[in-house]
Design a protein around this motif. Structure first.
Motif, PDB file in Angstrom:
ATOM      1  N   ARG B 307       0.843  -1.205   0.000  1.00 26.82           N
ATOM      2  CA  ARG B 307       0.000   0.000   0.000  1.00 26.82           C
ATOM      3  C   ARG B 307       0.880   1.258   0.000  1.00 26.82           C
ATOM      4  O   ARG B 307       0.623   2.218  -0.718  1.00 26.82           O
ATOM      5  CB  ARG B 307      -0.854  -0.056   1.269  1.00 26.82           C
ATOM      6  N   LEU B 308       1.920   1.239   0.803  1.00 29.52           N
ATOM      7  CA  LEU B 308       2.814   2.389   0.853  1.00 29.52           C
ATOM      8  C   LEU B 308       3.570   2.550  -0.470  1.00 29.52           C
ATOM      9  O   LEU B 308       3.754   3.659  -0.965  1.00 29.52           O
ATOM     10  CB  LEU B 308       3.803   2.233   2.028  1.00 29.52           C
ATOM     11  N   TRP B 309       3.960   1.422  -1.022  1.00 26.58           N
ATOM     12  CA  TRP B 309       4.667   1.468  -2.310  1.00 26.58           C
ATOM     13  C   TRP B 309       3.756   2.062  -3.392  1.00 26.58           C
ATOM     14  O   TRP B 309       4.195   2.875  -4.201  1.00 26.58           O
ATOM     15  CB  TRP B 309       5.099   0.045  -2.689  1.00 26.58           C
ATOM     16  N   GLU B 310       2.510   1.663  -3.359  1.00 27.87           N
ATOM     17  CA  GLU B 310       1.570   2.193  -4.353  1.00 27.87           C
ATOM     18  C   GLU B 310       1.317   3.683  -4.119  1.00 27.87           C
ATOM     19  O   GLU B 310       1.224   4.461  -5.061  1.00 27.87           O
ATOM     20  CB  GLU B 310       0.267   1.386  -4.337  1.00 27.87           C
ATOM     21  N   ASN B 311       1.212   4.079  -2.872  1.00 32.39           N
ATOM     22  CA  ASN B 311       1.053   5.506  -2.628  1.00 32.39           C
ATOM     23  C   ASN B 311       2.256   6.276  -3.159  1.00 32.39           C
ATOM     24  O   ASN B 311       2.120   7.316  -3.807  1.00 32.39           O
ATOM     25  CB  ASN B 311       0.872   5.784  -1.133  1.00 32.39           C
ATOM     26  N   MET B 312       3.440   5.748  -2.905  1.00 33.70           N
ATOM     27  CA  MET B 312       4.642   6.445  -3.367  1.00 33.70           C
ATOM     28  C   MET B 312       4.707   6.499  -4.885  1.00 33.70           C
ATOM     29  O   MET B 312       4.883   7.561  -5.471  1.00 33.70           O
ATOM     30  CB  MET B 312       5.901   5.764  -2.803  1.00 33.70           C
ATOM     31  N   THR B 313       4.552   5.351  -5.518  1.00 28.13           N
ATOM     32  CA  THR B 313       4.804   5.314  -6.965  1.00 28.13           C
ATOM     33  C   THR B 313       3.650   5.872  -7.775  1.00 28.13           C
ATOM     34  O   THR B 313       3.843   6.285  -8.910  1.00 28.13           O
ATOM     35  CB  THR B 313       5.078   3.865  -7.420  1.00 28.13           C
ATOM     36  N   GLU B 314       2.457   5.917  -7.185  1.00 24.34           N
ATOM     37  CA  GLU B 314       1.306   6.428  -7.934  1.00 24.34           C
ATOM     38  C   GLU B 314       1.016   7.888  -7.631  1.00 24.34           C
ATOM     39  O   GLU B 314       0.219   8.522  -8.313  1.00 24.34           O
ATOM     40  CB  GLU B 314       0.060   5.577  -7.624  1.00 24.34           C
ATOM     41  N   ARG B 315       1.654   8.451  -6.576  1.00 23.01           N
ATOM     42  CA  ARG B 315       1.304   9.822  -6.204  1.00 23.01           C
ATOM     43  C   ARG B 315       2.467  10.677  -5.730  1.00 23.01           C
ATOM     44  O   ARG B 315       2.331  11.898  -5.651  1.00 23.01           O
ATOM     45  CB  ARG B 315       0.248   9.799  -5.099  1.00 23.01           C
ATOM     46  N   ARG B 316       3.580  10.069  -5.374  1.00 25.63           N
ATOM     47  CA  ARG B 316       4.606  10.862  -4.697  1.00 25.63           C
ATOM     48  C   ARG B 316       6.008  10.581  -5.217  1.00 25.63           C
ATOM     49  O   ARG B 316       6.963  10.610  -4.465  1.00 25.63           O
ATOM     50  CB  ARG B 316       4.544  10.593  -3.178  1.00 25.63           C
ATOM     51  N   MET B 317       6.137  10.330  -6.491  1.00 27.19           N
ATOM     52  CA  MET B 317       7.449   9.977  -7.028  1.00 27.19           C
ATOM     53  C   MET B 317       7.706  10.723  -8.332  1.00 27.19           C
ATOM     54  O   MET B 317       6.841  10.768  -9.200  1.00 27.19           O
ATOM     55  CB  MET B 317       7.514   8.465  -7.262  1.00 27.19           C
ATOM     56  N   TYR B 318       8.869  11.299  -8.440  1.00 23.05           N
ATOM     57  CA  TYR B 318       9.246  11.930  -9.701  1.00 23.05           C
ATOM     58  C   TYR B 318       9.428  10.873 -10.785  1.00 23.05           C
ATOM     59  O   TYR B 318       9.679   9.699 -10.495  1.00 23.05           O
ATOM     60  CB  TYR B 318      10.545  12.721  -9.524  1.00 23.05           C
ATOM     61  N   ALA B 349      16.929   8.076  -3.154  1.00 21.47           N
ATOM     62  CA  ALA B 349      16.920   7.189  -4.320  1.00 21.47           C
ATOM     63  C   ALA B 349      17.651   5.893  -3.984  1.00 21.47           C
ATOM     64  O   ALA B 349      17.199   4.790  -4.335  1.00 21.47           O
ATOM     65  CB  ALA B 349      17.571   7.885  -5.516  1.00 21.47           C
ATOM     66  N   VAL B 350      18.778   6.007  -3.280  1.00 18.32           N
ATOM     67  CA  VAL B 350      19.517   4.816  -2.851  1.00 18.32           C
ATOM     68  C   VAL B 350      18.612   3.947  -1.964  1.00 18.32           C
ATOM     69  O   VAL B 350      18.498   2.736  -2.164  1.00 18.32           O
ATOM     70  CB  VAL B 350      20.797   5.217  -2.097  1.00 18.32           C
ATOM     71  N   GLY B 351      17.945   4.600  -1.021  1.00 15.80           N
ATOM     72  CA  GLY B 351      17.057   3.865  -0.113  1.00 15.80           C
ATOM     73  C   GLY B 351      15.913   3.194  -0.858  1.00 15.80           C
ATOM     74  O   GLY B 351      15.493   2.078  -0.506  1.00 15.80           O
ATOM     75  N   SER B 352      15.418   3.866  -1.884  1.00 19.73           N
ATOM     76  CA  SER B 352      14.333   3.278  -2.675  1.00 19.73           C
ATOM     77  C   SER B 352      14.811   2.015  -3.383  1.00 19.73           C
ATOM     78  O   SER B 352      14.088   1.020  -3.464  1.00 19.73           O
ATOM     79  CB  SER B 352      13.824   4.312  -3.683  1.00 19.73           C
ATOM     80  N   VAL B 353      16.037   2.039  -3.880  1.00 22.27           N
ATOM     81  CA  VAL B 353      16.596   0.842  -4.515  1.00 22.27           C
ATOM     82  C   VAL B 353      16.686  -0.290  -3.489  1.00 22.27           C
ATOM     83  O   VAL B 353      16.316  -1.435  -3.774  1.00 22.27           O
ATOM     84  CB  VAL B 353      17.973   1.170  -5.128  1.00 22.27           C
ATOM     85  N   PHE B 354      17.149   0.047  -2.279  1.00 24.65           N
ATOM     86  CA  PHE B 354      17.216  -0.975  -1.217  1.00 24.65           C
ATOM     87  C   PHE B 354      15.835  -1.593  -0.964  1.00 24.65           C
ATOM     88  O   PHE B 354      15.679  -2.807  -0.873  1.00 24.65           O
ATOM     89  CB  PHE B 354      17.717  -0.361   0.098  1.00 24.65           C
ATOM     90  N   TRP B 355      14.860  -0.711  -0.795  1.00 27.41           N
ATOM     91  CA  TRP B 355      13.515  -1.198  -0.475  1.00 27.41           C
ATOM     92  C   TRP B 355      12.950  -2.059  -1.612  1.00 27.41           C
ATOM     93  O   TRP B 355      12.378  -3.123  -1.389  1.00 27.41           O
ATOM     94  CB  TRP B 355      12.595  -0.005  -0.172  1.00 27.41           C
ATOM     95  N   ASN B 356      13.132  -1.587  -2.846  1.00 23.54           N
ATOM     96  CA  ASN B 356      12.534  -2.299  -3.968  1.00 23.54           C
ATOM     97  C   ASN B 356      13.161  -3.664  -4.200  1.00 23.54           C
ATOM     98  O   ASN B 356      12.471  -4.604  -4.610  1.00 23.54           O
ATOM     99  CB  ASN B 356      12.593  -1.423  -5.219  1.00 23.54           C
TER     100      ASN B 356
END
Lengths: 652, 652
Positions: B307-318, B349-356
């Motif tokens: 859910r958080l990933w979808e919020n980020m990638t669908e609304r809060r990501m360049y 961005a580094v942290g996003s790569v870690f999470w993904n």
């Protein structure tokens, strides 16, 4: 500049009676609501209490900003303009009460500043850059001149002259320097005009000429914190408690060196080529310099002022007439920085009106009343709510819905500034020279004045800003010229005298005025100004407006608000070539009047297919045709809170 | 989530040899230049000296930010990844030197933090919100795990376990609380994986589960300044000297009440629905939570993370994969706030790569490596200059020409974070489950791994990002599936095995992978990915991108720089329907490679008729046809300084 122009003078508002469908209700609200409301705010904010405590010889307990005395002075000034026209018993008694407080707070030597008297009695005239004693003095003087002229009473004028005399003794002798915030300069010239005391004019000249030289003290103060005040100061910032800490940075350039731009002290005024720094300060300085040129005939000030005006209007001014995009120093930045979420302080718009009135008197050129009109209807008027009790400090051209007028401010400079301008609107309508009258603003009114010995009476009915029809009736005891400004926005103008068409091109000759020179005996002049809707673009160098258009009609700049539009306003792309139609909307409850709205075709993105998507190929998306509705910019934020835009994406 | 997906694991970079035309030079630069350069910076910034002084029992004299130990740890981690692949004598000796300093600075009880040891020895574990002892501990642990795995040496691992044991003793007993900046959580899980000590996993669980509850201590600290530190603190801000004073406001909501969002402590993670606060913190927390779900099989974390990933990638990501638009708190704001001059910290961005990477391991879904690819090529890679010695902290999508990479920062979190990611890029290319290999990134490389008992060797040649051709050669000792990710950007894909076309739709079945299940004996697989230029639009709610398009090709987001264009980049309006062509430009000097540029038709405003004008009716202005040239976003600011834009005004 020719000799004729030199003799142009504005007709004083005391000779003008305004009766205008658009402006009169606002002037009435200002008189009946705003000034009353602001008096209460003076009490609530501690402004009046500061005077009482000073009068009573108290120590400490100062409330508010250190330059808060000026709020009271500006209120007196505005109220005095009202009293000049209306014998309002209650208002007069409040004015007298405040004047009594002010007079009581004055020292025996004429000094008058409640912050220094209560908090730092030993530090007078030590921190000219930030402490605003001269700024407050200037507003006291302006109030006193207004009150004296309105009432004939000398009670406040005596206070002002005593303080002015004290200032005149101290400066150039004990203290050499200029104030960080200009205001004293134009005030001293106004005092000179009322008193004929040359020393006030000379002292104004001193302040204007010293600024930007090595001796103006401003740079010295920043490097001598130990000499400019006591414990009340933040030694790091040289700014007293209560000030925004961000202010320090505006004194210094990127290398941490003093940069006088904030206070227009980076170089002498005559050398300046760009409008810089705090925009209200700049406007007050330039207004004073124009007055000086008017009074002294010093032509060396005129070209620099024209140069600065051109820099401002050609590179650093919002389409609303608003100026100064940067929040941190409330001022100018660089050419073409016109970010739509910018600052554009209401006081700066007021100051621009002041300056432009004087530039017109210097030159007789129509471009100055053109800008007065643009500013009054847009950048200035947005600053006051329809009900007269809420004010914008900042006037951005774009909002996401979180910018709203407020009843008062910690730094409450704008509300009484707006009040004094509305109360003296009559000052901006007419001017005269040796052989004619200038009709500078199309505001319903009657003016009686004399031109080269001839008595002239001119009455005007105007349908502006909603429609472009103006009717004038003119009587004169001798042949005089009536010069009708052709607004910059008018695509065409039809002028008739007693029904006969005038060849306005011949009569205009590029001056921006249609001149009608004849004998007048109740003759009827009609103007019909073409008010087509224009989609305006900004100069290609304005990054913030690239790919966008703004809609204007007549003197009004328009904006779109969420209240009138189904989609968030940023989603609309207008067809730059389309014809926008007009309509009437009754916004009386919200805006105090019905208004002409604009409506026209626009595209919005289709909302289909976006489920779970943030970015998609444009080829896979659609647009839908719809209508964009726009309302006058001045009227925004008078209804339910929402987003607002002046500049719309445009296809062309 | 199905059972198969649960068994997905990334192939460790130690089993991957990268040999890629695009990435290898960057990895080499990272090894040969960046790590050497950053070692010097550790010395120059006082980071190493802080360890020396602590080792030597000194008091005071701490240099830099209070969490600066972590710079050294991240550097050790990055250098260790290099040492795992290259027996670089000089680097090894530097790593050993730094490890010796670190070990020397550790207390007998295992505690290790040079700021507290030198400056506030009595205030350990008192200000968890801001003082970052657990954050530094986490980076120590990550470094130790990396070093141990690279070298087999226990020197740093012993330090880390001693500190971890100390933390495990203190927390949940003496101290109840969570760190303001997450990092310890994912580090403890990594330590658990190396040591098999369950208590580290349990302690990580404790920190993740406690956050956002009434007992997490963060709110308590803000209301008990007297209990959380000594004179070094600014009691008003609860932040030590040297911190940005603006930070305080990010803890509090508009009413001045504590708002845990900054540290993702506004509610328990399992209840969160939107990504909030400091974006690096958020990424590290979510990465840890994904790891916990992987290790413990706790499914209750998976849905919240999705859910958080979808919020980020669908609304809060360049579109670059960058996240966190707001400067003041380095973080997220609200849905669709994607201001183009935003923050988008490299570390985020580094942290996003870690999470993904971890989300992929949890789910086996292609959307996660899709985002890893987007982020690596754009939002992350822009953070490092071509020469490896300059770094962006912020990665805006628009610049007026005043944003440039720097050699180091007061808060130098980003440079060593970039170094450790580049040095471990092999971690992101391949994964495996019981019966197959996932090819997640198309980076030239060879991988040797085992799948359900079968030995698999796969070698890859890739022409990405410039062209879409990929060739793989596969050997396996038994039948296994090879799953080829079909990138989200690929309009079409042609897959062949030994020259025979595969029906990729059938093989894909909506999973985002073309699955080839067969026996492998040096078989050749070719992928041809369609890399057409796309004009992308953002969701209609994104105000900053309204009326604009961004150009992408393959995995790359493009931008226009002044260096390639005659006009200021904001002046270009592109035809959203036009075909943009590609070209090759030799930017080897600046960017270290030649690049594919994009060029296409655009309009710019005519400069005629603007003399003395700031606003004009659109009907009186012209446009001119010209060409816009765009370069990959990652390559920007490697040539002469100038303006840059990703989102262009568009006619459609």
């Amino acid at each position: 500049m020719d000799d004729t122009a030199e003799s142009v003078e504005s007709v004083d508002f005391s000779d003008v009676e305004i009766d205008d469908e658009f402006w009169s209700p606002r002037i009435e609200t200002n008189r009946e609501v705003t000034l009353e409301y602001q008096y209460d705010q003076l009490e609530e904010s501690g402004t009046l209490e500061n005077f009482r405590r000073t009068r009573d010889g108290e120590e400490g307990g100062f409330q508010g900003m250190w330059f808060q005395d000026s709020d009271a002075y500006k209120w007196i000034e505005g109220a005095s303009y009202v009293l000049a026209k209306h014998d309002d018993e209650e208002l007069r008694s409040k004015v007298d009460e405040v004047i009594e407080l002010v007079a009581g707070a004055q020292g025996e030597d004429g000094y008058l500043n409640t912050y220094f008297s209560l908090v730092e009695p030993d530090n007078r005239w030590s921190n000219l850059h930030m402490m605003h004693e001269l700024y407050c003095a200037g507003h006291l003087i302006e109030a006193a001149v207004a009150h004296h002229r309105a009432t004939g009473d000398d009670s406040l004028l005596d206070v002002a002259t005593a303080f002015a005399d004290h200032i005149d003794e101290v400066f150039g002798d004990e203290v050499e320097g200029v104030p960080g915030h200009e205001e004293i300069e134009l005030a001293l010239i106004r005092l000179y005009r009322v008193t004929d005391e040359e020393r006030y004019l000379d002292r104004a000249t001193y302040f204007v000429d010293l600024r930007g030289t090595d001796d103006d003290r401003l740079a010295w103060e920043l490097t001598h914190p130990e000499d400019i005040g006591g414990s009340e100061y933040d030694d790091g910032a040289l700014i007293p408690d209560g000030s925004d800490g961000a202010a320090k940075s505006v004194f210094l350039d990127d290398d941490g060196e003093y940069d006088g731009r904030y206070a227009q002290a980076h170089e002498p005024l005559r050398d300046q080529t760009t409008v810089e720094g705090h925009s209200v300060r700049a406007m007050y300085l330039f207004a004073a310099a124009a007055d000086l040129a008017l009074e002294t005939g010093d032509d060396s000030l005129v070209e620099p002022l024209e140069r600065l005006w051109e820099n401002m209007t050609e590179r650093r001014m919002y389409i609303t007439g608003g100026i100064g995009p940067e929040h941190a120093h409330e001022g100018f930045t660089e050419d073409y920085d016109l970010r739509n979420d910018g600052y554009a302080e209401t006081c700066a718009a007021v100051g621009s009106v002041f300056w432009n009135r004087r530039m017109f008197e210097l030159t007789g050129e129509a471009r100055y009343p053109d800008l007065v009109e643009r500013t009054l209807y847009n950048g200035f008027l947005a600053g006051v709510s329809a009900d007269g009790t809420k004010f914008f400090y900042e006037n951005p051209l774009e909002s996401d819905g979180d910018h709203h007028r407020k009843g008062w401010f910690t730094c409450a400079c704008c509300p009484p500034n707006a009040a004094r301008l509305l109360a003296s609107l009559g000052d901006y309508l007419y001017a005269r020279d040796d052989d004619g009258v200038y009709v500078n603003q199309y505001v319903g009114s009657t003016v009686t004045t004399s031109v080269g010995g001839a008595e002239v009476t001119l009455s005007q009915e105007s349908s502006l800003p909603w429609e472009g029809a103006v009717e004038l009736t003119v009587d004169a005891s001798d042949e005089v010229a009536v010069r009708l400004r052709v607004p910059e926005w008018a695509d065409g103008v039809d002028v008739r005298v007693n029904g006969d068409a005038v060849d306005e091109d011949a009569a205009d000759e590029g001056s921006g005025y249609v001149e009608l020179r004849r004998e007048w005996d109740g003759d009827a002049v009609t103007l019909s100004l073409d008010q087509s809707v224009e989609a305006m673009v900004a100069h290609p160098n304005v990054g913030s407006d690239a790919g966008r258009v703004a809609l204007t009609r007549g003197p009004l700049v328009y904006c779109a608000e969420d209240a009138d539009n189904d989609r968030p306003v940023h989603q609309y792309t207008v067809d730059a070539d389309a014809d926008f139609g007009t309509d009437r909307a009754d916004l009386t409850d919200a805006v105090g009047t019905d208004v002409v709205t604009l409506g026209g075709p626009a595209d919005v993105p289709s909302l289909d297919g976006w489920e779970g998507e943030l970015y998609r190929p444009v080829a896979e998306t659609d647009t839908e045709e719809t209508t964009l509705t726009a309302v006058p910019y001045f009227a925004w934020d008078n209804r339910e809170p929402g987003a607002m835009r002046v500049w719309f994406h445009a296809d062309r």
